[in-house]
Write an enzyme that holds these catalytic residues in place. Structure first.
Site, PDB file in Angstrom:
ATOM      1  N   HIS A 184      37.757  23.809 -26.946  1.00 54.26           N
ATOM      2  CA  HIS A 184      37.601  22.658 -26.047  1.00 54.26           C
ATOM      3  C   HIS A 184      39.018  22.104 -25.920  1.00 54.26           C
ATOM      4  O   HIS A 184      39.605  21.694 -26.932  1.00 54.26           O
ATOM      5  CB  HIS A 184      36.623  21.643 -26.645  1.00 54.26           C
ATOM      6  CG  HIS A 184      36.336  20.448 -25.796  1.00 54.26           C
ATOM      7  ND1 HIS A 184      35.055  19.960 -25.565  1.00 54.26           N
ATOM      8  CD2 HIS A 184      37.169  19.603 -25.140  1.00 54.26           C
ATOM      9  CE1 HIS A 184      35.122  18.878 -24.801  1.00 54.26           C
ATOM     10  NE2 HIS A 184      36.408  18.632 -24.538  1.00 54.26           N
ATOM     11  N   HIS A 200      42.466  20.514 -25.937  1.00 57.99           N
ATOM     12  CA  HIS A 200      42.933  19.325 -26.659  1.00 57.99           C
ATOM     13  C   HIS A 200      44.434  19.343 -26.777  1.00 57.99           C
ATOM     14  O   HIS A 200      45.050  20.403 -26.910  1.00 57.99           O
ATOM     15  CB  HIS A 200      42.288  19.224 -28.047  1.00 57.99           C
ATOM     16  CG  HIS A 200      42.393  20.471 -28.862  1.00 57.99           C
ATOM     17  ND1 HIS A 200      41.569  21.546 -28.650  1.00 57.99           N
ATOM     18  CD2 HIS A 200      43.232  20.827 -29.882  1.00 57.99           C
ATOM     19  CE1 HIS A 200      41.878  22.506 -29.506  1.00 57.99           C
ATOM     20  NE2 HIS A 200      42.902  22.109 -30.251  1.00 57.99           N
ATOM     21  N   HIS A 220      47.467  18.085 -29.115  1.00 60.27           N
ATOM     22  CA  HIS A 220      47.843  17.532 -30.417  1.00 60.27           C
ATOM     23  C   HIS A 220      48.990  16.553 -30.200  1.00 60.27           C
ATOM     24  O   HIS A 220      49.940  16.852 -29.471  1.00 60.27           O
ATOM     25  CB  HIS A 220      48.356  18.631 -31.354  1.00 60.27           C
ATOM     26  CG  HIS A 220      47.347  19.657 -31.745  1.00 60.27           C
ATOM     27  ND1 HIS A 220      46.725  19.649 -32.972  1.00 60.27           N
ATOM     28  CD2 HIS A 220      46.860  20.733 -31.084  1.00 60.27           C
ATOM     29  CE1 HIS A 220      45.895  20.685 -33.048  1.00 60.27           C
ATOM     30  NE2 HIS A 220      45.963  21.363 -31.915  1.00 60.27           N
TER      31      HIS A 220
HETATM   32  P1  5GP Z   1      43.581  24.139 -32.539  1.00 63.78           P
HETATM   33  O1  5GP Z   1      44.024  25.106 -33.589  1.00 63.78           O
HETATM   34  O2  5GP Z   1      42.307  24.582 -31.857  1.00 63.78           O
HETATM   35  O3  5GP Z   1      44.676  23.821 -31.549  1.00 63.78           O
HETATM   36  O4  5GP Z   1      43.323  22.788 -33.277  1.00 63.78           O
HETATM   37  C1  5GP Z   1      42.068  22.358 -33.685  1.00 63.78           C
HETATM   38  C2  5GP Z   1      42.270  21.130 -34.536  1.00 63.78           C
HETATM   39  O5  5GP Z   1      41.035  20.484 -34.676  1.00 63.78           O
HETATM   40  C3  5GP Z   1      42.790  21.446 -35.943  1.00 63.78           C
HETATM   41  O6  5GP Z   1      44.012  20.760 -36.166  1.00 63.78           O
HETATM   42  C4  5GP Z   1      41.650  20.951 -36.851  1.00 63.78           C
HETATM   43  O7  5GP Z   1      42.134  20.346 -38.037  1.00 63.78           O
HETATM   44  C5  5GP Z   1      40.934  19.958 -35.962  1.00 63.78           C
HETATM   45  N1  5GP Z   1      39.506  19.843 -36.227  1.00 63.78           N
HETATM   46  C6  5GP Z   1      38.620  20.878 -36.375  1.00 63.78           C
HETATM   47  N2  5GP Z   1      37.381  20.415 -36.586  1.00 63.78           N
HETATM   48  C7  5GP Z   1      37.473  19.048 -36.574  1.00 63.78           C
HETATM   49  C8  5GP Z   1      36.513  18.004 -36.751  1.00 63.78           C
HETATM   50  O8  5GP Z   1      35.309  18.220 -36.960  1.00 63.78           O
HETATM   51  N3  5GP Z   1      36.968  16.735 -36.672  1.00 63.78           N
HETATM   52  C9  5GP Z   1      38.276  16.447 -36.450  1.00 63.78           C
HETATM   53  N4  5GP Z   1      38.629  15.148 -36.399  1.00 63.78           N
HETATM   54  N5  5GP Z   1      39.220  17.408 -36.276  1.00 63.78           N
HETATM   55  C10 5GP Z   1      38.820  18.693 -36.345  1.00 63.78           C
HETATM   56 ZN    ZN Z   2      33.289  20.911 -25.782  1.00 63.88          ZN
END
Ligand code: 5GP
Ligand code: ZN
Length: 113
Positions: A99, A101, A103
């Protein structure tokens, strides 16, 4: 209705808890559950867009809104010295949650590249 298998859709719908720091009609921002810096927020559109790969021209207002929000969120977190923005796309790009996002990281313990 969001994507039923999507953890961020569940956060948006209030079905699982998160520490919200901002919300409006288009987006929410909350604290990353495993922060990689003193401040680590995730800025997420309310609509389920899996990644930048699925972003369409119709989303240009939304993505502009998200980018323009970042400095305001950073300043509200006390990041006057600056901040880092990361968008991971696809497994090869390190994306774990499908989804879109943004950072937002800053403060102490900032990761390097
Ligand atoms: P990605 O690697 O997809 O760019 O980052 C996903 C981020 O979502 C990671 O930094 C991870 O720590 C965070 N994340 C995953 N699951 C959850 C959750 O249930 N709650 C929150 N607040 N952050 C989450
Ligand atoms: Zn979603």
């Amino acid at each position: 209705m969001g994507n039923t298998d999507c953890i961020f859709c569940k956060i948006i719908e209030g079905k699982i808890p998160a520490t919200l720091v901002y919300e409006d009609d288009q987006v929410i921002a909350f604290k990353d559950i495993h922060p990689k810096a003193e401040v680590h927020l995730l800025l997420v559109p309310r609509t389920h867009i899996p990644s930048l790969n699925e972003l369409e021209i119709k989303h240009e207002g939304l993505i502009s809104h998200m980018l323009l929000l970042l400095p305001h969120l950073a300043h509200r977190q006390g990041l006057q010295a600056g901040f880092r923005t990361i968008i991971n796309t696809g497994r090869g790009g390190g994306q774990e949650v499908d989804h879109l996002h943004l950072h937002l990281l800053g403060g102490n313990r900032m990761p390097g590249f």
